[in-house]
Design a protein around this motif. Sequence first.
Motif, PDB file in Angstrom:
ATOM      1  N   THR A  20      26.067 -25.547  16.260  1.00 23.03           N
ATOM      2  CA  THR A  20      24.921 -25.348  17.150  1.00 23.03           C
ATOM      3  C   THR A  20      25.375 -25.460  18.606  1.00 23.03           C
ATOM      4  N   GLU A  21      25.203 -24.374  19.331  1.00 26.08           N
ATOM      5  CA  GLU A  21      25.502 -24.331  20.760  1.00 26.08           C
ATOM      6  C   GLU A  21      24.404 -23.532  21.460  1.00 26.08           C
ATOM      7  N   PRO A  22      24.040 -23.883  22.696  1.00 25.02           N
ATOM      8  CA  PRO A  22      23.026 -23.103  23.411  1.00 25.02           C
ATOM      9  C   PRO A  22      23.487 -21.658  23.625  1.00 25.02           C
ATOM     10  N   LEU A  23      22.547 -20.725  23.518  1.00 24.70           N
ATOM     11  CA  LEU A  23      22.799 -19.313  23.812  1.00 24.70           C
ATOM     12  C   LEU A  23      22.189 -19.003  25.169  1.00 24.70           C
ATOM     13  N   TYR A  24      22.973 -18.379  26.048  1.00 29.44           N
ATOM     14  CA  TYR A  24      22.439 -18.088  27.375  1.00 29.44           C
ATOM     15  C   TYR A  24      22.840 -16.691  27.838  1.00 29.44           C
ATOM     16  N   VAL A  25      22.076 -16.192  28.830  1.00 30.42           N
ATOM     17  CA  VAL A  25      22.393 -14.953  29.540  1.00 30.42           C
ATOM     18  C   VAL A  25      22.456 -15.293  31.018  1.00 30.42           C
ATOM     19  N   ALA A  26      23.469 -14.775  31.687  1.00 27.42           N
ATOM     20  CA  ALA A  26      23.630 -15.011  33.116  1.00 27.42           C
ATOM     21  C   ALA A  26      23.752 -13.675  33.840  1.00 27.42           C
ATOM     22  N   LEU A  27      23.033 -13.526  34.936  1.00 28.15           N
ATOM     23  CA  LEU A  27      23.157 -12.368  35.811  1.00 28.15           C
ATOM     24  C   LEU A  27      23.799 -12.794  37.118  1.00 28.15           C
ATOM     25  N   SER A  28      24.571 -11.882  37.702  1.00 25.49           N
ATOM     26  CA  SER A  28      25.231 -12.171  38.974  1.00 25.49           C
ATOM     27  C   SER A  28      25.085 -10.994  39.913  1.00 25.49           C
ATOM     28  N   ASN A  29      24.946 -11.297  41.184  1.00 29.67           N
ATOM     29  CA  ASN A  29      25.173 -10.308  42.229  1.00 29.67           C
ATOM     30  C   ASN A  29      26.634 -10.383  42.627  1.00 29.67           C
ATOM     31  N   SER A  30      27.061  -9.493  43.495  1.00 32.27           N
ATOM     32  CA  SER A  30      28.474  -9.484  43.881  1.00 32.27           C
ATOM     33  C   SER A  30      28.858 -10.750  44.629  1.00 32.27           C
ATOM     34  N   THR A  31      27.888 -11.423  45.225  1.00 29.19           N
ATOM     35  CA  THR A  31      28.117 -12.715  45.866  1.00 29.19           C
ATOM     36  C   THR A  31      27.008 -13.658  45.426  1.00 29.19           C
ATOM     37  N   GLY A  32      27.252 -14.934  45.591  1.00 31.92           N
ATOM     38  CA  GLY A  32      26.226 -15.906  45.254  1.00 31.92           C
ATOM     39  C   GLY A  32      26.447 -16.511  43.876  1.00 31.92           C
ATOM     40  N   VAL A  44      18.581 -19.855  29.497  1.00 31.82           N
ATOM     41  CA  VAL A  44      19.001 -20.360  28.191  1.00 31.82           C
ATOM     42  C   VAL A  44      17.897 -20.101  27.173  1.00 31.82           C
ATOM     43  N   HIS A  45      18.280 -19.671  25.980  1.00 29.59           N
ATOM     44  CA  HIS A  45      17.295 -19.437  24.918  1.00 29.59           C
ATOM     45  C   HIS A  45      16.548 -20.736  24.626  1.00 29.59           C
ATOM     46  N   ASP A  46      15.223 -20.608  24.413  1.00 35.37           N
ATOM     47  CA  ASP A  46      14.420 -21.816  24.231  1.00 35.37           C
ATOM     48  C   ASP A  46      14.628 -22.480  22.871  1.00 35.37           C
ATOM     49  N   ASN A  47      15.332 -21.817  21.949  1.00 34.60           N
ATOM     50  CA  ASN A  47      15.675 -22.439  20.679  1.00 34.60           C
ATOM     51  C   ASN A  47      17.110 -22.964  20.786  1.00 34.60           C
ATOM     52  N   PRO A  48      17.290 -24.270  20.820  1.00 34.84           N
ATOM     53  CA  PRO A  48      18.661 -24.792  20.983  1.00 34.84           C
ATOM     54  C   PRO A  48      19.560 -24.449  19.806  1.00 34.84           C
ATOM     55  N   ALA A  51      19.638 -21.403  18.387  1.00 37.75           N
ATOM     56  CA  ALA A  51      19.622 -19.933  18.274  1.00 37.75           C
ATOM     57  C   ALA A  51      20.881 -19.418  17.596  1.00 37.75           C
ATOM     58  N   ALA A  52      22.001 -20.098  17.785  1.00 31.08           N
ATOM     59  CA  ALA A  52      23.266 -19.657  17.164  1.00 31.08           C
ATOM     60  C   ALA A  52      23.215 -19.751  15.650  1.00 31.08           C
ATOM     61  N   ASN A  53      22.239 -20.464  15.116  1.00 34.58           N
ATOM     62  CA  ASN A  53      22.134 -20.624  13.663  1.00 34.58           C
ATOM     63  C   ASN A  53      21.093 -19.707  13.039  1.00 34.58           C
ATOM     64  N   ILE A  54      20.515 -18.810  13.816  1.00 37.73           N
ATOM     65  CA  ILE A  54      19.573 -17.819  13.282  1.00 37.73           C
ATOM     66  C   ILE A  54      20.389 -16.686  12.671  1.00 37.73           C
ATOM     67  N   ASP A  55      20.260 -16.484  11.366  1.00 41.29           N
ATOM     68  CA  ASP A  55      21.130 -15.516  10.689  1.00 41.29           C
ATOM     69  C   ASP A  55      20.428 -14.214  10.350  1.00 41.29           C
ATOM     70  N   THR A  56      19.374 -13.875  11.075  1.00 45.97           N
ATOM     71  CA  THR A  56      18.747 -12.558  10.989  1.00 45.97           C
ATOM     72  C   THR A  56      18.665 -11.987  12.402  1.00 45.97           C
ATOM     73  N   TRP A  57      18.640 -10.668  12.488  1.00 48.72           N
ATOM     74  CA  TRP A  57      18.565 -10.042  13.805  1.00 48.72           C
ATOM     75  C   TRP A  57      17.270 -10.471  14.493  1.00 48.72           C
ATOM     76  N   GLY A 110      27.155 -22.371  24.766  1.00 51.27           N
ATOM     77  CA  GLY A 110      27.528 -23.639  25.369  1.00 51.27           C
ATOM     78  C   GLY A 110      26.819 -23.813  26.690  1.00 51.27           C
ATOM     79  N   ASN A 111      27.358 -24.662  27.533  1.00 54.41           N
ATOM     80  CA  ASN A 111      26.802 -24.900  28.865  1.00 54.41           C
ATOM     81  C   ASN A 111      27.750 -24.304  29.891  1.00 54.41           C
ATOM     82  N   GLN A 112      27.281 -23.272  30.589  1.00 56.04           N
ATOM     83  CA  GLN A 112      28.160 -22.572  31.528  1.00 56.04           C
ATOM     84  C   GLN A 112      28.765 -23.553  32.528  1.00 56.04           C
ATOM     85  N   GLY A 113      30.070 -23.462  32.684  1.00 58.72           N
ATOM     86  CA  GLY A 113      30.777 -24.323  33.621  1.00 58.72           C
ATOM     87  C   GLY A 113      31.245 -25.640  33.047  1.00 58.72           C
ATOM     88  N   ASN A 114      30.958 -25.918  31.767  1.00 61.26           N
ATOM     89  CA  ASN A 114      31.333 -27.192  31.163  1.00 61.26           C
ATOM     90  C   ASN A 114      32.850 -27.305  31.021  1.00 61.26           C
TER      91      ASN A 114
END
Length: 864
Positions: free
Chosen positions: A776-788, A794-798, A800-806, A834-838
Amino acid sequence: MLVAVPLVTHAQVENLVLNPSFEEDEVILDDPEWLQWATWNDAAGAGSSVEIDETEFIDGKRSLRIIPKGDTNWYFIVLSLPIYVDIDKDYTISFWAKAEEPRPLTAQLKATDNSINAWGATDFDLTTEWAEYHYGSEVLIDDVKLEILCSGSEAPFWLDFFHVYEGDYVPGIGPTPPVKASEPNPADGSFLDQTWATLGWTAGNLAVSHDVYVGDNFDDVNDGADDTFRGNQIDDFYVAGFPGYAFPDGLVNGTTYYWRIDEVNDADPNSPWKGDVWSFTVTPKTAYIPNPADGAEFIDLDVTLSWTAGFGAKLHYIVFGEDFDEVNNVVAGVPNGLANYNPGLLKLAKTYYWRVDEFDGIETHKGEIWSFTTEGAVSGPNPASGAVGVKPSVTLRWDAGAVADSHEVYFGSDADTVKNATTTSPEYKGPKALGEESYDPGKLTLNTTYYWRIDEVNGVNPDSPWAGNVWSFTTSDFFVINDFEDYDAGENQIWFAWHDGLGYGTPGSADYFAGNGTGAAVGDENTLSYTEETIVHGGSQSMPIAYDNNKQGYAYYSEVELTLTDQRDWTEEGVANLSLWFRGNPASVGSFVEGPVGTYTITGSGTDIWDQFDEFHFAYKTLAGAGSIVAKVESVGDTDDWAKAGVMIRETLDADSRHAMMVVTPGSGISFQRRLETSGVSTNDDTVGITAPYWVKIERGLAGNFSAYSSANGSSWQKLGVSESIQMGTNVYIGLAVTAHNAGATCEGVFTNVTTTGTVEQQWANQDIGIVSNDTEPLYVALSNSTGTPAVVVHDNPAAANIDTWTEWIIPLQAFADLGINLTNVDSIAIGLGNQGNMATPGGSGKMYIDDICLYRPSEAAEE
């Protein structure tokens, strides 16, 4: 002389198969009880499925439809068990089957408890029609299971009407006629050369009467609309097109009619049995069924045209030419008495149009305009002409014609304009050299129809250029960020786009990427596209991400990142939601703990430790050379009679490794089991009637011979079987093993008095063997601009990595904007576990699958 073979009823032989025609409701896929019908799959057969089909069957009213995965037949198995037999007798195994396309299938018998390997494997070649398949076999034990090895081909197929009975094959054992009406007359989809019809059918086996539906609209007949119901009757025929019946003024030429028969028996609570919707078409007065078919390609230059004559046609008038409008506007064609026409030698790479008008002695009936293209022409438009839902970033591709030396590309949003365009028109997009059969029109507007044409050019041929047909497609109503369909093993490998922790290339080279320092590994080097090709949500490819958040020398999180090129403005055309589909694996139930000191408790799942592939939990140390391990098995969970807890020596931690073990079971005694070769079959020696608590020992001698012992008291030992030579390397794994013998259950084994001899390291390790699972690890999506700073959601289900259906994850884009992202110029998207930057706290590992990353307007997120 004709000899009638009487139908043998089910009662004339004793059928040993339970639920032989799948009429009883039961769990079949991953059946935890392993009774009647069940399934088993290797990891390579994951994604295989079965379902009860009430529309396709040969006996009763149901069959089993199998949708297999995997390229080797035993990767997915359908089983019937238990089957109790007389070991002194021979038996016949028979069943009925059909497939969506011709494919192989293998049947075999095997001991229900796996104590004897399969025997009598027999291969069959299924066709697209129902047929009976059978073979004879001896039996080697009195409790067997029938195994149907379903993989090897991924073509779906159906099974029905199984029999296992004593003695030789008995001809004439036929399935019970179905409960639904069948065998329509006229046949479904046929043409009727008259304006009335007598509709007939074969009654269902339980029918007392029939509800008749007839109409000229499929949906109305299928839904039983009031004006299509023609009444309930005893007779198994119905007349249409006569006074007093449906369509009393006669059937209309060129009209397709639909009909349905529901079988009725008021004494049966399942009545009525809704029938299939059948159709027939009254022959039109115009010509039909052209040959070549309308739109056909690669037609010979000396083709003879033919067609089916219209109703009552006495004379045919043929119009033939190179221009649609001219063919359409001709008032009268060339008369012809036969339903064929030779237009003479045709030109290469040319589209021709033709029309046949039928004269019935009173009236001339103008025909449809048909077309075909001769050999040598451009072909193979991709997307296909008429395609819908095409991604707005599509690149157009085609197959060069044999006459081509180069191509001229035309593209626009109006069909006539593209058709009539010349090289001076705005729709002309320039030339393409031979070998460059593609054109990128740039980012297109959502939900818009576009038209394109490819002219073939050859400067040395006076007929050049050859104008191509106008093709069309309609874009989707969403932007595709990535659907993973374009990646391959060549210039467009998935890790070139999605950067992971491994990187690619050679240091110092222009295409080198060192990796992003995380525990992510994207792609699959074992497939032709380097993507996942079996576990997919849409299309034929998805992105696999292996994550390891405790990888030495890497960050304690895992992330893959895509730098955007085509779609950087995430506000365009009002899009408001990011949608992506993900799928993980269940969490492991395996564990190993010590407490109190000297007492070890192991939990494990898994189908078994047996045959070519093992699934169990293993607590182990390393052994160099000769040595042994002793343990007292205090208890083993009763998840199956063949659940196992015991001691093992194993060459590797792979699921197919050579090994030897001595185990205690809840209901099958003690067993010395071993696999002599990697991926080989297993063998065993057993002593029944023994249960935990009991002592077991496995020993490797200096010459590589393995011996197994058991004891009631830990001091007086009995050897089981004979010593077995198993060739392993010097360094092996030695430890404690537990399997539930049931993939859906968790078995607990408790061990005490564990001792080893030989050169054994002191530190225990433990892991699942052969069981796919995710930590079990957190699932996340990160967006970036060219700077900043990146914006992370983070997915609200901690878990989520254990969900075995689409599963679809919809993220409002405003969530990223609130975190400071400029949505008009998004530079990259990252997906992580996981936790980004850990960099401080180790985590877990596993594998995720990602597919169909899209941007949607409000309320347009994809639905499963």
